[in-house]
Design an enzyme around this catalytic site. Structure first.
Site, PDB file in Angstrom:
ATOM      1  N   CYS A 215       0.835  -1.205   0.000  1.00  0.00           N
ATOM      2  CA  CYS A 215       0.000   0.000   0.000  1.00  0.00           C
ATOM      3  C   CYS A 215       0.870   1.256   0.000  1.00  0.00           C
ATOM      4  O   CYS A 215       0.463   2.298  -0.503  1.00  0.00           O
ATOM      5  CB  CYS A 215      -0.951  -0.004   1.188  1.00  0.00           C
ATOM      6  SG  CYS A 215      -0.162  -0.072   2.809  1.00  0.00           S
TER       7      CYS A 215
ATOM      8  N   HIS B  39      -1.622   1.378   7.408  1.00  0.00           N
ATOM      9  CA  HIS B  39      -2.124   1.342   6.038  1.00  0.00           C
ATOM     10  C   HIS B  39      -2.038   2.737   5.425  1.00  0.00           C
ATOM     11  O   HIS B  39      -2.366   3.735   6.062  1.00  0.00           O
ATOM     12  CB  HIS B  39      -3.571   0.845   6.023  1.00  0.00           C
ATOM     13  CG  HIS B  39      -4.101   0.604   4.661  1.00  0.00           C
ATOM     14  ND1 HIS B  39      -3.523  -0.288   3.771  1.00  0.00           N
ATOM     15  CD2 HIS B  39      -5.162   1.143   4.003  1.00  0.00           C
ATOM     16  CE1 HIS B  39      -4.217  -0.285   2.644  1.00  0.00           C
ATOM     17  NE2 HIS B  39      -5.208   0.574   2.763  1.00  0.00           N
TER      18      HIS B  39
END
Length: 555
Positions: free
Chosen positions: A191, A486
């Protein structure tokens, strides 16, 4: 063929997923298959009991965000308690995102990929095919198969039914999203890469360069050695993203190429998005900089990375005894800013509160820029030699911006490392940032004139060549802890914000963006921003097709 460097060969996948499959095989996947449900828009999720609202088994919180289902005990938990659940029992590491029907490793705190799991999902869709319309089947199978186009691990679909996928390209022009909005598949803790790539793909001058094919990949291949070219692989991504295809794209070729340029980061572990951004620009500069201007320094480099992102910082060190000033200039592709905590109470700082209340004030981007350009008294251990006094003296240091770039990248320092305490922590404070930014107060001309007033005249500057007014177009955010978390990117296209969460693209309100925990903020010159919005509505699709070339070491 040259022997492959073993450093870049076959990085190991998630250990916890491998251990799970070794112990349980595919039994967990198959038992979950009956609960899979595909919505009319093609998203596959876990079908819950209709009489119960899904909630976390630890905090009993209702389903306001993501929830994960453990493949071992079927417990459900929220993102805040995934790690706690994995520690509660041996082997309880692998779960499924019930909204997205994607595998998640609780110990790694990231999405993981397994082609066997995708086969189970797709076969379920095929079994349910008679109950679906042709269009919904096309959407669902295309999303799954294209989303997981990870090198040569494609799902083997029935040939007759896979022919339905061809019609997707005929309907993609009906999408209401601007051209270039395309999700990027998470290839295993990537990510950080996807978030930065989304910002690069929509940086107007950077985008225009690659879409006009000014980096000729054919010529570059003839000149290249064994090592891959990052600029060529970024060009491939541009062609794929601006082809008009809306199905998520897998940047596996680029990941492998980046591993070759950054051997110390060649793994499936989560990396820092800012460090990745710098390494990508360095990789482009290594190839293009040598070809275009082999004898020049970065400050005058004509490679696309420096033409778009490079600016010039000025550092003035003033002797506090005699007042003489020593000035140096350094090129930069971004500016790293410390969080301004002057408006925080000591209690807030000690408790690391996420968001300051109204009594303690708020941290703002402008305050961070003020802090960056504020005079700083150097410590006694940092005394510098004064040419006028002929000895080391106490001094003041002040930073300013000599030359602004076309695209201004601001990095917020949210990760603190204490060498004394040997500890690290993340700063979760909220930061307000404007959508329109005037950088005039932080230019060297403004800083020097404020210091000397009317005593200075005819200040030499090349600042007039570039406007000081900027518009925001991308924000990279980080949620989670220091060692896990994230990354997500918010893009501003035609004054509408879009959330790019790996393969998922959604339209969001600007209030969501303002409330996000920004880590990197990208601004572009105001004139280029509005010109880019005009160009985006009439931009032709790329004529190049998405390459699907199996790459060793990425499967």
């Amino acid at each position: 063929m040259a022997a492959r460097n073993p450093v870049f060969a076959n990085p190991k996948p998630c250990k916890h997923l491998a251990d799970y499959k070794l112990s349980h095989g595919l039994s967990g996947y198959k038992s979950l298959q009956k609960w899979l449900k595909t919505s009319p828009n093609g998203n596959t999720s876990i079908k819950m009991r209709e009489t119960k609202m899904p909630r976390c088994s630890f905090c009993s919180g209702f389903h306001r965000g993501r929830l994960y289902l453990c493949l071992i005990c079927s417990s459900m938990y929220c993102p805040d308690h995934t790690l706690l659940h994995s520690q509660s029992g041996n082997g309880h590491d692998i779960a499924v995102d019930i909204d997205r029907s994607e595998l998640y490793c609780c110990s790694c705190s990231d999405q993981v990929y397994d082609p066997d799991f995708d086969k189970v999902v797709v076969s379920k869709n095929i079994m349910d095919m008679p109950n679906k319309t042709q269009d919904s089947v096309v959407d669902d199978l295309t999303r799954r198969s294209s989303k997981r186009r990870r090198l040569n691990s494609l799902v083997d679909l029935d040939l007759k039914k896979s022919k339905l996928l061809v019609s997707v390209r005929d309907r993609r022009a009906k999408s209401c999203y601007p051209l270039g909005l395309r999700g990027l598949n998470n290839l295993g803790s990537t990510c950080f890469m996807n978030s930065v790539l989304q910002a690069l793909l929509h940086a107007p001058p950077f985008r225009n360069y690659f879409l006009s094919e000014r980096h000729d990949r054919e010529i570059c291949k003839k000149k290249s050695s064994d090592q891959s070219c990052l600029a060529c692989d970024i060009g491939v991504i541009f062609s794929a993203v601006y082809s008009g295809d809306r199905t998520p794209y897998s940047p596996a070729q680029f990941l492998y190429s980046w591993w070759q340029h950054s051997a110390n980061l060649a793994s499936y572990e989560q990396q820092d998005a800012h460090e990745f951004f710098i390494s990508v620009l360095d990789g482009i500069h290594e190839r293009e900089g040598k070809e275009r201007n082999p004898s020049k320094e970065n400050g005058d480099c004509q490679c696309i990375a420096h033409r778009v992102f490079s600016g010039m910082l000025r550092s003035d060190v003033t002797c506090t005894t005699c007042g003489s000033t020593s000035t140096t200039y350094d090129p930069c592709v971004d500016i790293s800013l410390n969080m301004d905590t002057s408006n925080f109470s000591s209690v807030d700082v000690a408790n690391k509160s996420n968001r300051p209340n109204e009594d303690t004030g708020r941290s703002t981007l402008l305050a961070c820029l003020d802090l960056f350009t504020r005079p700083e008294r150097l410590g006694s251990d940092q005394k510098l030699y004064c040419q006028n006094c002929k000895e080391k003296r106490d001094s003041l240091k002040q930073m300013s911006i000599k030359r602004l770039p076309l695209v201004l990248s601001l990095h917020i320092k949210r990760f603190e490392h204490s060498s004394l305490r040997r500890t690290s922590r993340k700063i979760d404070w909220h930061l307000q940032f404007p959508f329109s930014l005037d950088m005039t107060p932080y230019l060297s001309s403004s800083i020097v004139r404020n210091r000397f007033g009317n005593r200075i005249s005819g200040f030499e500057s090349d600042e007039a060549d570039i406007s000081a007014e900027f518009e925001i177009f991308a924000v990279v955010t980080h949620s989670g802890m220091l060692d896990s978390g994230h990354y997500v990117t918010y893009l501003r296209l035609q004054n509408q914000w879009y959330k790019c969460d790996d393969a998922w693209i959604t339209e969001v309100d600007e209030r969501i963006v303002r409330a996000s925990q920004c880590y990197m903020i990208f601004y572009v010159q105001k004139m280029l921003y509005y010109k880019a919005n005009e160009d985006l509505s009439c931009m032709p699709m790329s004529t190049r097709r998405d390459p699907l070339v199996p790459i060793a070491g990425c499967c």
